[in-house]
Design a protein around this motif. Sequence first.
Motif, PDB file in Angstrom:
ATOM      1  N   PHE A  50      -6.997   2.365  -9.481  1.00  0.00           N
ATOM      2  CA  PHE A  50      -5.995   1.426 -10.002  1.00  0.00           C
ATOM      3  C   PHE A  50      -5.817   0.218  -9.078  1.00  0.00           C
ATOM      4  O   PHE A  50      -5.626  -0.897  -9.554  1.00  0.00           O
ATOM      5  CB  PHE A  50      -4.649   2.137 -10.177  1.00  0.00           C
ATOM      6  N   ALA A  51      -5.841   0.452  -7.775  1.00  0.00           N
ATOM      7  CA  ALA A  51      -5.642  -0.621  -6.790  1.00  0.00           C
ATOM      8  C   ALA A  51      -6.834  -0.608  -5.842  1.00  0.00           C
ATOM      9  O   ALA A  51      -6.795   0.011  -4.788  1.00  0.00           O
ATOM     10  CB  ALA A  51      -4.332  -0.424  -6.038  1.00  0.00           C
ATOM     11  N   VAL A  52      -7.873  -1.308  -6.216  1.00  0.00           N
ATOM     12  CA  VAL A  52      -9.163  -1.211  -5.523  1.00  0.00           C
ATOM     13  C   VAL A  52      -9.107  -1.747  -4.104  1.00  0.00           C
ATOM     14  O   VAL A  52      -9.795  -1.236  -3.218  1.00  0.00           O
ATOM     15  CB  VAL A  52     -10.252  -1.971  -6.330  1.00  0.00           C
ATOM     16  N   LYS A  53      -8.300  -2.741  -3.821  1.00  0.00           N
ATOM     17  CA  LYS A  53      -8.372  -3.472  -2.556  1.00  0.00           C
ATOM     18  C   LYS A  53      -7.742  -2.739  -1.373  1.00  0.00           C
ATOM     19  O   LYS A  53      -7.916  -3.166  -0.224  1.00  0.00           O
ATOM     20  CB  LYS A  53      -7.707  -4.848  -2.706  1.00  0.00           C
ATOM     21  N   GLU A  54      -7.011  -1.657  -1.599  1.00  0.00           N
ATOM     22  CA  GLU A  54      -6.325  -0.991  -0.497  1.00  0.00           C
ATOM     23  C   GLU A  54      -7.270  -0.045   0.253  1.00  0.00           C
ATOM     24  O   GLU A  54      -7.915   0.808  -0.359  1.00  0.00           O
ATOM     25  CB  GLU A  54      -5.122  -0.192  -1.007  1.00  0.00           C
ATOM     26  N   PRO A  55      -7.364  -0.135   1.591  1.00  0.00           N
ATOM     27  CA  PRO A  55      -8.230   0.763   2.356  1.00  0.00           C
ATOM     28  C   PRO A  55      -7.722   2.198   2.331  1.00  0.00           C
ATOM     29  O   PRO A  55      -6.568   2.458   1.982  1.00  0.00           O
ATOM     30  CB  PRO A  55      -8.191   0.176   3.771  1.00  0.00           C
ATOM     31  N   PHE A  56      -8.580   3.097   2.729  1.00  0.00           N
ATOM     32  CA  PHE A  56      -8.302   4.524   2.530  1.00  0.00           C
ATOM     33  C   PHE A  56      -7.067   4.999   3.288  1.00  0.00           C
ATOM     34  O   PHE A  56      -6.328   5.863   2.805  1.00  0.00           O
ATOM     35  CB  PHE A  56      -9.528   5.364   2.907  1.00  0.00           C
ATOM     36  N   TYR A  57      -6.812   4.466   4.482  1.00  0.00           N
ATOM     37  CA  TYR A  57      -5.656   4.934   5.260  1.00  0.00           C
ATOM     38  C   TYR A  57      -4.345   4.430   4.660  1.00  0.00           C
ATOM     39  O   TYR A  57      -3.318   5.114   4.758  1.00  0.00           O
ATOM     40  CB  TYR A  57      -5.781   4.531   6.727  1.00  0.00           C
ATOM     41  N   ILE A  58      -4.364   3.259   3.998  1.00  0.00           N
ATOM     42  CA  ILE A  58      -3.170   2.767   3.305  1.00  0.00           C
ATOM     43  C   ILE A  58      -2.904   3.612   2.071  1.00  0.00           C
ATOM     44  O   ILE A  58      -1.749   3.930   1.744  1.00  0.00           O
ATOM     45  CB  ILE A  58      -3.328   1.282   2.921  1.00  0.00           C
ATOM     46  N   ARG A  59      -3.970   3.984   1.354  1.00  0.00           N
ATOM     47  CA  ARG A  59      -3.799   4.846   0.174  1.00  0.00           C
ATOM     48  C   ARG A  59      -3.124   6.159   0.561  1.00  0.00           C
ATOM     49  O   ARG A  59      -2.236   6.651  -0.150  1.00  0.00           O
ATOM     50  CB  ARG A  59      -5.154   5.127  -0.485  1.00  0.00           C
ATOM     51  N   GLN A  60      -3.554   6.732   1.673  1.00  0.00           N
ATOM     52  CA  GLN A  60      -2.954   7.991   2.112  1.00  0.00           C
ATOM     53  C   GLN A  60      -1.501   7.776   2.531  1.00  0.00           C
ATOM     54  O   GLN A  60      -0.623   8.585   2.201  1.00  0.00           O
ATOM     55  CB  GLN A  60      -3.758   8.566   3.278  1.00  0.00           C
ATOM     56  N   TRP A  61      -1.242   6.708   3.221  1.00  0.00           N
ATOM     57  CA  TRP A  61       0.110   6.413   3.717  1.00  0.00           C
ATOM     58  C   TRP A  61       1.095   6.260   2.555  1.00  0.00           C
ATOM     59  O   TRP A  61       2.232   6.741   2.605  1.00  0.00           O
ATOM     60  CB  TRP A  61       0.066   5.126   4.550  1.00  0.00           C
ATOM     61  N   ASN A  62       0.672   5.579   1.502  1.00  0.00           N
ATOM     62  CA  ASN A  62       1.567   5.305   0.370  1.00  0.00           C
ATOM     63  C   ASN A  62       1.343   6.257  -0.812  1.00  0.00           C
ATOM     64  O   ASN A  62       1.729   5.947  -1.941  1.00  0.00           O
ATOM     65  CB  ASN A  62       1.361   3.859  -0.115  1.00  0.00           C
ATOM     66  N   ALA A  63       0.743   7.399  -0.544  1.00  0.00           N
ATOM     67  CA  ALA A  63       0.389   8.305  -1.635  1.00  0.00           C
ATOM     68  C   ALA A  63       1.603   8.758  -2.441  1.00  0.00           C
ATOM     69  O   ALA A  63       1.543   8.856  -3.669  1.00  0.00           O
ATOM     70  CB  ALA A  63      -0.355   9.520  -1.081  1.00  0.00           C
ATOM     71  N   ARG A  64       2.712   9.029  -1.786  1.00  0.00           N
ATOM     72  CA  ARG A  64       3.886   9.522  -2.519  1.00  0.00           C
ATOM     73  C   ARG A  64       4.394   8.474  -3.512  1.00  0.00           C
ATOM     74  O   ARG A  64       4.762   8.802  -4.639  1.00  0.00           O
ATOM     75  CB  ARG A  64       4.992   9.911  -1.535  1.00  0.00           C
ATOM     76  N   ILE A  65       4.429   7.222  -3.090  1.00  0.00           N
ATOM     77  CA  ILE A  65       4.870   6.152  -3.983  1.00  0.00           C
ATOM     78  C   ILE A  65       3.902   6.020  -5.154  1.00  0.00           C
ATOM     79  O   ILE A  65       4.304   5.904  -6.320  1.00  0.00           O
ATOM     80  CB  ILE A  65       4.960   4.820  -3.217  1.00  0.00           C
TER      81      ILE A  65
END
Length: 359
Positions: free
Chosen positions: A305-320
Amino acid sequence: MTDAEKAEHIKSTVLAAGVALRQRHPWLRHQDAIGAGILVLSLLGMIASGSLYVQGLIPWWLCVPLTALFASFIHELEHDLIHLMYFRKTPWANSLMLALGWLARASTVSPFVRRKLHLHHHKFSGTESDLEERGITNGERWGLKRLLMTGDNMLAVYLRPLTMVKATKAYIKAQKPASLAEARAMGRQQLHAYFPLGNLYYLLFHTWVVSHVVLFLLPLAGVTVALPAMAESLLAFLDVFAVVYALPCLLRTFCLHFISSNMHYYGDVEARNVMQQCQVLNVWWLFPLQLFCFNFGSTHAIHHFAVKEPFYIRQWNARIAHQVMREMGVRFNDLGTFRRANRFHGATQARVETPVTTA
């Protein structure tokens, strides 16, 4: 809301969370430096783990998962590099990082070939021309054959050559080559996608496997084996190669492909409909596999859904991300996918809404 509107809402929410996170932590804006740092530390970790084993300071059963853990960071980094999340304005640095990442994980297809495959995957995920996912067994019926193919990319080709030829032709056709010569060039590129590192890796790895199987079976058949000194030296080298490199690659690949091939759907999805491309797969008993692919099942759907976010940001904001994805109807822990050979349709609401227990 239409599926397109739902997908756009999820995207805007996830990206807004990323912006807010970077405002709270300004150091996250140094994305190039973070990516380079992750690569260097992961490479040093793999080298250190292997060196400790060679020196006899750690056993093989610790070296293998430890090395695989470091390699899993590099895989996520490669994925982000393919999307030009690091050194976008410095192509040579991006290519250098891709090359070093491939050197650390030679069991994979060349990242320079994979880039086009992966970008195509985002557009046509789950369709016949999605060669990347077909290559890792997505859409196959579960059984011993798929289990063997999940951890070994060469077996995934050797055990179903007609399937892979058909998928490759569909992929090339979807690229709309301008001429027959261009189509043939695309075919040659896929044929040599593992050259040279992958071919060398599988030659050594399969030689090691076959050698030990033969040496195990011959005594059972009453045959005494006396290896010449050169053969013993070669086997000793292959034993070290297996522990410090090949088996970590096998472990990491199996975990990633098991998770990825089952969280993506295949065969009855609409092209470009992100809502049908994948699910969040984070049921608790998959944690041992998630460990070696950076929680891929839980966070990779966010990336669609949000291609531009790096993997560590995806994990950080996973709950949201998970909250808005659940609100929009993205599936969580649709375990029926194992029985349906990853088809999207046929899931009951009760099975899809299995409670989530990990972030």
